[in-house]
Design a protein around this motif. Structure first.
Motif, mmCIF file in Angstrom:
data_model
loop_
_atom_site.group_PDB
_atom_site.id
_atom_site.type_symbol
_atom_site.label_atom_id
_atom_site.label_comp_id
_atom_site.label_asym_id
_atom_site.label_seq_id
_atom_site.Cartn_x
_atom_site.Cartn_y
_atom_site.Cartn_z
ATOM 1 N N THR A 225 -11.989 -7.517 1.794
ATOM 2 C CA THR A 225 -10.692 -7.108 1.261
ATOM 3 C C THR A 225 -10.662 -5.629 0.887
ATOM 4 O O THR A 225 -9.716 -4.912 1.230
ATOM 5 N N GLU A 226 -11.683 -5.159 0.196
ATOM 6 C CA GLU A 226 -11.709 -3.753 -0.225
ATOM 7 C C GLU A 226 -11.677 -2.814 0.988
ATOM 8 O O GLU A 226 -10.973 -1.806 0.984
ATOM 9 N N GLN A 227 -12.405 -3.167 2.033
ATOM 10 C CA GLN A 227 -12.394 -2.338 3.248
ATOM 11 C C GLN A 227 -11.012 -2.336 3.894
ATOM 12 O O GLN A 227 -10.529 -1.301 4.359
ATOM 13 N N THR A 228 -10.351 -3.481 3.902
ATOM 14 C CA THR A 228 -8.993 -3.577 4.455
ATOM 15 C C THR A 228 -8.038 -2.665 3.692
ATOM 16 O O THR A 228 -7.230 -1.958 4.300
ATOM 17 N N ILE A 229 -8.136 -2.679 2.377
ATOM 18 C CA ILE A 229 -7.258 -1.850 1.542
ATOM 19 C C ILE A 229 -7.505 -0.371 1.815
ATOM 20 O O ILE A 229 -6.561 0.405 2.039
ATOM 21 N N ILE A 230 -8.763 0.038 1.815
ATOM 22 C CA ILE A 230 -9.107 1.445 2.043
ATOM 23 C C ILE A 230 -8.706 1.879 3.446
ATOM 24 O O ILE A 230 -8.082 2.930 3.632
ATOM 25 N N ASP A 231 -9.048 1.076 4.446
ATOM 26 C CA ASP A 231 -8.683 1.421 5.833
ATOM 27 C C ASP A 231 -7.170 1.479 6.003
ATOM 28 O O ASP A 231 -6.644 2.336 6.717
ATOM 29 N N GLY A 232 -6.455 0.577 5.334
ATOM 30 C CA GLY A 232 -4.995 0.583 5.404
ATOM 31 C C GLY A 232 -4.414 1.862 4.820
ATOM 32 O O GLY A 232 -3.483 2.449 5.381
ATOM 33 N N LEU B 196 0.833 -1.203 0.000
ATOM 34 C CA LEU B 196 0.000 0.000 0.000
ATOM 35 C C LEU B 196 0.868 1.254 0.000
ATOM 36 O O LEU B 196 0.563 2.230 -0.687
ATOM 37 N N THR B 197 1.951 1.230 0.751
ATOM 38 C CA THR B 197 2.854 2.380 0.822
ATOM 39 C C THR B 197 3.456 2.669 -0.545
ATOM 40 O O THR B 197 3.474 3.819 -0.993
ATOM 41 N N ARG B 198 3.942 1.645 -1.221
ATOM 42 C CA ARG B 198 4.546 1.833 -2.555
ATOM 43 C C ARG B 198 3.533 2.416 -3.533
ATOM 44 O O ARG B 198 3.853 3.300 -4.322
ATOM 45 N N ILE B 199 2.304 1.921 -3.479
ATOM 46 C CA ILE B 199 1.276 2.391 -4.408
ATOM 47 C C ILE B 199 0.882 3.832 -4.086
ATOM 48 O O ILE B 199 0.799 4.674 -4.978
ATOM 49 N N ILE C 137 -5.699 -3.958 -6.235
ATOM 50 C CA ILE C 137 -5.437 -3.123 -5.064
ATOM 51 C C ILE C 137 -5.250 -1.675 -5.507
ATOM 52 O O ILE C 137 -5.813 -0.750 -4.896
ATOM 53 N N SER C 138 -4.504 -1.471 -6.589
ATOM 54 C CA SER C 138 -4.291 -0.123 -7.125
ATOM 55 C C SER C 138 -5.607 0.526 -7.532
ATOM 56 O O SER C 138 -5.824 1.718 -7.287
ATOM 57 N N GLU C 139 -6.488 -0.236 -8.154
ATOM 58 C CA GLU C 139 -7.788 0.301 -8.569
ATOM 59 C C GLU C 139 -8.625 0.738 -7.368
ATOM 60 O O GLU C 139 -9.253 1.792 -7.396
ATOM 61 N N VAL C 140 -8.628 -0.072 -6.317
ATOM 62 C CA VAL C 140 -9.371 0.285 -5.093
ATOM 63 C C VAL C 140 -8.800 1.574 -4.513
ATOM 64 O O VAL C 140 -9.547 2.489 -4.147
ATOM 65 N N LEU C 141 -7.478 1.652 -4.415
ATOM 66 C CA LEU C 141 -6.836 2.853 -3.871
ATOM 67 C C LEU C 141 -7.093 4.073 -4.753
ATOM 68 O O LEU C 141 -7.315 5.179 -4.248
ATOM 69 N N LYS C 142 -7.109 3.884 -6.065
ATOM 70 C CA LYS C 142 -7.361 5.006 -6.973
ATOM 71 C C LYS C 142 -8.786 5.542 -6.793
ATOM 72 O O LYS C 142 -8.986 6.764 -6.769
ATOM 73 N N ARG C 143 -9.760 4.645 -6.664
ATOM 74 C CA ARG C 143 -11.153 5.082 -6.453
ATOM 75 C C ARG C 143 -11.295 5.886 -5.166
ATOM 76 O O ARG C 143 -12.008 6.885 -5.118
ATOM 77 N N GLU C 144 -10.595 5.458 -4.127
ATOM 78 C CA GLU C 144 -10.716 6.115 -2.822
ATOM 79 C C GLU C 144 -9.858 7.376 -2.722
ATOM 80 O O GLU C 144 -10.316 8.411 -2.242
ATOM 81 N N GLU D 186 -3.029 8.864 8.019
ATOM 82 C CA GLU D 186 -3.299 9.438 9.341
ATOM 83 C C GLU D 186 -2.120 9.285 10.302
ATOM 84 O O GLU D 186 -1.963 10.073 11.223
ATOM 85 N N HIS D 187 -1.286 8.281 10.082
ATOM 86 C CA HIS D 187 -0.111 8.075 10.937
ATOM 87 C C HIS D 187 1.159 8.691 10.346
ATOM 88 O O HIS D 187 2.256 8.477 10.861
ATOM 89 N N GLY D 188 1.015 9.433 9.250
ATOM 90 C CA GLY D 188 2.144 10.170 8.693
ATOM 91 C C GLY D 188 3.107 9.379 7.837
ATOM 92 O O GLY D 188 4.148 9.900 7.438
ATOM 93 N N VAL D 189 2.788 8.125 7.541
ATOM 94 C CA VAL D 189 3.670 7.321 6.688
ATOM 95 C C VAL D 189 3.585 7.844 5.252
ATOM 96 O O VAL D 189 4.587 7.913 4.550
ATOM 97 N N ILE D 190 2.392 8.231 4.844
ATOM 98 C CA ILE D 190 2.139 8.860 3.546
ATOM 99 C C ILE D 190 1.760 10.309 3.835
ATOM 100 O O ILE D 190 0.898 10.563 4.685
ATOM 101 N N PRO D 191 2.385 11.267 3.164
ATOM 102 C CA PRO D 191 2.046 12.674 3.411
ATOM 103 C C PRO D 191 0.564 12.964 3.140
ATOM 104 O O PRO D 191 -0.013 12.448 2.179
#
Length: 155
Positions: free
Chosen positions: A124-131, A3-6, A60-67, A137-142
């Motif tokens: 799975t989709e909820q896990t990806i979005i929540d992740g 998730l971080t890389r994406i 996973i990328s598609e889910v993250l892109k939608r959100e 929120e924890h500052g790993v991703i700006p």
């Protein structure tokens, strides 16, 4: 790490890599249930939420892109060829480690964890979005200016 890389748009695209997932909240539930349910004693359990089907990095990328796309995050969804992964594997240890999983699937039988531990996996989709939200929120991703937070708190 996936998730971080994406979310960081670290790669020019994504690889068709099989990604078995399990939500950390389900892992916690499994540990608690394993300690409390007598039938679990001495048994090993596979924890994997596949919702009945395999999930690959492009999904996973598609889910993250939608959100996160509408919030200003660049999510690359182009599927890169396997030869490019081979080339990248010479300079990127994570890609080298994952290279063998590209275009391959594995099947996990998590029936015992559902039946004995009575785990109802978070979708799975909820896990990806929540992740993704958790990483932001924890500052790993700006946090981008357009970041709106979660539609509802889940953890």
């Amino acid at each position: 790490e996936i998730l971080t890389r994406i979310l960081r748009a670290q790669d020019p695209g994504t690889f068709n890599m099989f990604c078995p997932l399990v939500d950390i909240r389900d892992v916690v539930k499994a540990h608690i249930h394993a300690a409390a349910i007598p039938e679990a004693a001495g048994k090993r359990f596979i924890l994997c939420q596949s919702d009945g089907e395999e999930i690959f990095m492009p999904q996973i990328s598609e889910v993250l892109k939608r959100e996160f796309g509408p919030m200003g995050y660049t999510i690359r969804t182009i599927v890169l060829p396997k030869w490019f992964a081979w080339l990248l594997s010479w300079v990127d240890g994570e890609v080298a480690f994952a290279y063998a999983t590209i275009d391959n699937t594995m099947h996990y039988d998590y029936t015992r964890s559902r039946e004995v531990l009575r785990i109802n996996y978070i979708p799975t989709e909820q896990t990806i979005i929540d992740g993704g939200h958790s990483l932001i929120e924890h500052g790993v991703i700006p946090k981008k200016a357009g970041y709106k937070g979660r539609s509802s708190k889940s953890d």
